[in-house]
Design an enzyme around this catalytic site. Structure first.
Site, PDB file in Angstrom:
ATOM      1  N   TYR A  61       0.837  -1.194   0.000  1.00 52.25           N
ATOM      2  CA  TYR A  61       0.000   0.000   0.000  1.00 52.25           C
ATOM      3  C   TYR A  61       0.874   1.247   0.000  1.00 52.25           C
ATOM      4  O   TYR A  61       1.497   1.593   0.989  1.00 52.25           O
ATOM      5  CB  TYR A  61      -0.947   0.014   1.199  1.00 52.25           C
ATOM      6  CG  TYR A  61      -1.796  -1.229   1.354  1.00 52.25           C
ATOM      7  CD1 TYR A  61      -2.053  -2.072   0.266  1.00 52.25           C
ATOM      8  CD2 TYR A  61      -2.338  -1.581   2.583  1.00 52.25           C
ATOM      9  CE1 TYR A  61      -2.828  -3.221   0.409  1.00 52.25           C
ATOM     10  CE2 TYR A  61      -3.112  -2.716   2.737  1.00 52.25           C
ATOM     11  CZ  TYR A  61      -3.353  -3.536   1.649  1.00 52.25           C
ATOM     12  OH  TYR A  61      -4.106  -4.670   1.805  1.00 52.25           O
ATOM     13  N   HIS A 130       1.059 -12.062   1.408  1.00 48.95           N
ATOM     14  CA  HIS A 130      -0.021 -11.360   0.707  1.00 48.95           C
ATOM     15  C   HIS A 130      -0.555 -12.175  -0.474  1.00 48.95           C
ATOM     16  O   HIS A 130      -1.763 -12.246  -0.702  1.00 48.95           O
ATOM     17  CB  HIS A 130       0.516 -10.012   0.215  1.00 48.95           C
ATOM     18  CG  HIS A 130      -0.516  -8.946   0.085  1.00 48.95           C
ATOM     19  ND1 HIS A 130      -0.207  -7.607   0.038  1.00 48.95           N
ATOM     20  CD2 HIS A 130      -1.863  -9.005  -0.018  1.00 48.95           C
ATOM     21  CE1 HIS A 130      -1.320  -6.895  -0.093  1.00 48.95           C
ATOM     22  NE2 HIS A 130      -2.333  -7.721  -0.134  1.00 48.95           N
ATOM     23  N   SER A 210     -12.587  -6.350   2.572  1.00 47.20           N
ATOM     24  CA  SER A 210     -13.686  -5.846   1.730  1.00 47.20           C
ATOM     25  C   SER A 210     -15.035  -6.458   2.100  1.00 47.20           C
ATOM     26  O   SER A 210     -15.774  -6.913   1.219  1.00 47.20           O
ATOM     27  CB  SER A 210     -13.380  -6.094   0.242  1.00 47.20           C
ATOM     28  OG  SER A 210     -12.241  -5.373  -0.152  1.00 47.20           O
ATOM     29  N   PRO A 211     -15.400  -6.473   3.398  1.00 45.79           N
ATOM     30  CA  PRO A 211     -16.697  -7.059   3.787  1.00 45.79           C
ATOM     31  C   PRO A 211     -17.885  -6.223   3.315  1.00 45.79           C
ATOM     32  O   PRO A 211     -19.028  -6.671   3.398  1.00 45.79           O
ATOM     33  CB  PRO A 211     -16.614  -7.095   5.317  1.00 45.79           C
ATOM     34  CG  PRO A 211     -15.691  -5.960   5.665  1.00 45.79           C
ATOM     35  CD  PRO A 211     -14.667  -5.944   4.569  1.00 45.79           C
ATOM     36  N   LEU A 212     -17.605  -5.011   2.800  1.00 47.97           N
ATOM     37  CA  LEU A 212     -18.656  -4.176   2.225  1.00 47.97           C
ATOM     38  C   LEU A 212     -18.548  -4.137   0.698  1.00 47.97           C
ATOM     39  O   LEU A 212     -18.962  -3.176   0.047  1.00 47.97           O
ATOM     40  CB  LEU A 212     -18.599  -2.759   2.814  1.00 47.97           C
ATOM     41  CG  LEU A 212     -18.853  -2.697   4.331  1.00 47.97           C
ATOM     42  CD1 LEU A 212     -18.683  -1.281   4.857  1.00 47.97           C
ATOM     43  CD2 LEU A 212     -20.241  -3.229   4.664  1.00 47.97           C
ATOM     44  N   GLY A 213     -17.964  -5.219   0.150  1.00 49.52           N
ATOM     45  CA  GLY A 213     -17.912  -5.338  -1.313  1.00 49.52           C
ATOM     46  C   GLY A 213     -17.177  -4.196  -1.972  1.00 49.52           C
ATOM     47  O   GLY A 213     -17.594  -3.681  -3.007  1.00 49.52           O
ATOM     48  N   ARG A 214     -16.050  -3.772  -1.375  1.00 51.93           N
ATOM     49  CA  ARG A 214     -15.251  -2.628  -1.859  1.00 51.93           C
ATOM     50  C   ARG A 214     -16.109  -1.367  -1.972  1.00 51.93           C
ATOM     51  O   ARG A 214     -15.994  -0.586  -2.912  1.00 51.93           O
ATOM     52  CB  ARG A 214     -14.580  -2.944  -3.194  1.00 51.93           C
ATOM     53  CG  ARG A 214     -13.580  -4.094  -3.090  1.00 51.93           C
ATOM     54  CD  ARG A 214     -12.564  -4.056  -4.197  1.00 51.93           C
ATOM     55  NE  ARG A 214     -11.605  -5.142  -4.109  1.00 51.93           N
ATOM     56  CZ  ARG A 214     -10.469  -5.106  -3.405  1.00 51.93           C
ATOM     57  NH1 ARG A 214     -10.181  -4.036  -2.700  1.00 51.93           N
ATOM     58  NH2 ARG A 214      -9.657  -6.138  -3.379  1.00 51.93           N
ATOM     59  N   GLY A 215     -16.977  -1.208  -0.990  1.00 48.33           N
ATOM     60  CA  GLY A 215     -17.806  -0.007  -0.923  1.00 48.33           C
ATOM     61  C   GLY A 215     -19.126  -0.123  -1.664  1.00 48.33           C
ATOM     62  O   GLY A 215     -19.997   0.731  -1.509  1.00 48.33           O
ATOM     63  N   PHE A 216     -19.301  -1.195  -2.444  1.00 48.14           N
ATOM     64  CA  PHE A 216     -20.538  -1.330  -3.218  1.00 48.14           C
ATOM     65  C   PHE A 216     -21.753  -1.383  -2.293  1.00 48.14           C
ATOM     66  O   PHE A 216     -22.806  -0.798  -2.578  1.00 48.14           O
ATOM     67  CB  PHE A 216     -20.481  -2.593  -4.088  1.00 48.14           C
ATOM     68  CG  PHE A 216     -21.654  -2.731  -5.017  1.00 48.14           C
ATOM     69  CD1 PHE A 216     -21.662  -2.083  -6.245  1.00 48.14           C
ATOM     70  CD2 PHE A 216     -22.773  -3.470  -4.657  1.00 48.14           C
ATOM     71  CE1 PHE A 216     -22.758  -2.184  -7.093  1.00 48.14           C
ATOM     72  CE2 PHE A 216     -23.870  -3.573  -5.490  1.00 48.14           C
ATOM     73  CZ  PHE A 216     -23.860  -2.925  -6.720  1.00 48.14           C
TER      74      PHE A 216
END
Length: 333
Positions: A61, A130, A210-216
């Site tokens: 990152y 990773h 990404s438990p929020l679907g990468r913000g989706f």
């Protein structure tokens, strides 16, 4: 927040961690909008106040600048935090990403020493591979990671985006504490491929990025055009063309359920992940969203609620691969 055992090797973490990737810019691409260091550091401090001291970063990152940001944020309070970082994408001596995977014995040592320096610490709580290096047997990589544990430079070791076979081979060399993979209502391949069963059998914890679907799942995006021109999500199949609008329809049903329950859609989605016995690490760089996410730990879903959510997006539903074709090849399946 209550604390939970992550795996069976002794690591105890808050039930919801903090993904830090979006807190810094990255190699000519936008990660979830522009970075703001002051707000990012304030978010890390607020997380600690609310019991959230499990920070997730990686040398990739930036590269490197995300670890350096965390060092500034936790300065003088190192022992109050649990730091997870990762290696495996090769970063050369000019601090540039070569976009090759590398996890041979010499590189494991080099990467770890560099992360220790960038984090301004003498130990890493959880050190992940990773991505699997196809040129190096997992046994060699894990043996080198094990050496870091023996020296006290690493407390626990983990893997990211690996198959059940790789997990078993690695675990035979040194106990694996956690495996990290993308996991959400829109991405359940860890269930479909039997990885969750393997982890349960071996006593290894599961961390969901990404438990929020990468913000989706936040519902803020109404069209692919809502993404900035340099937003890396434009390259992800979930956010492209017809698939985006199919997913938006599914999200609409989840949103309706959230309204009924008087919670946000993000909180409902996180409560589902938590109910699975998984430690999610939603990424945010703003205190407002951090507080909303941590609020999900107060939500209790019934079996009926879980079944209803899973019937909206049953296992096997095509929601779009989690990466473009080139990056999907880096996932050990």
């Amino acid at each position: 927040m209550k604390r939970v055992k992550l795996g069976s090797q002794g690591l105890v973490v808050p039930e919801l961690g903090l993904g830090c990737m979006g807190m810094t810019a990255m190699a000519h691409m936008d990660i979830y909008g522009k970075a703001d260091e002051t707000e990012a550091i304030a978010t890390i401090h607020r997380s600690l106040e609310l019991g959230g001291n499990f920070l997730d970063t990686a040398d990739l990152y930036g590269p490197l600048v995300n670890e350096q940001l965390i060092a500034r944020a936790i300065k003088g309070r190192r022992d109050d935090y649990l730091i997870a970082t990762k290696f495996g994408w090769e970063i050369d001596d000019s601090d540039q990403i070569t976009w090759q995977y590398r996890a041979d014995k010499a590189y494991v040592r080099k990467a770890a020493e560099r992360s220790l320096k960038n984090l301004d610490t003498d130990y890493i709580d959880l050190y992940y591979l990773h991505r699997l290096d196809p040129k190096t047997p997992i046994e060699e990589t894990v043996e080198a990671m094990s050496g870091l544990v023996k020296e006290g430079k690493v407390r626990y070791i983990g893997l990211s985006e690996v198959s059940s076979e790789t997990i078993r081979r690695a675990h035979a060399i040194h106990p694996i504490t956690a495996v990290q993979t993308e996991y959400s209502l829109f991405e359940r391949s860890a269930e479909e491929t039997g990885i969750l069963r393997t982890l349960d059998e071996l006593g290894i914890g599961f961390v969901a990025y990404s438990p929020l679907g990468r913000g989706f799942i936040t519902g803020e995006l109404k069209s692919p055009d809502d993404l900035a021109a340099d937003d890396f999500r434009r390259s992800l199949p979930r956010f492209q063309g017809e698939q985006f609008y199919k997913n938006l329809e599914l999200l609409g049903e989840i949103q309706a359920m959230a309204v009924e329950k008087q919670v946000t859609t993000s909180q409902l989605a996180l409560a589902w992940v938590l109910a699975k016995g998984v430690v999610p690490i939603p990424g945010t760089k703003r205190r407002k969203y951090l507080e909303e996410n941590i609020g999900a730990t107060e939500i209790r879903l019934s079996e009926e609620d879980l079944e209803r959510l899973e019937s909206i997006i049953p296992l096997g539903t095509q929601t779009g691969d989690r990466y473009d074709q080139a990056n999907m090849q880096g996932i050990d399946q």
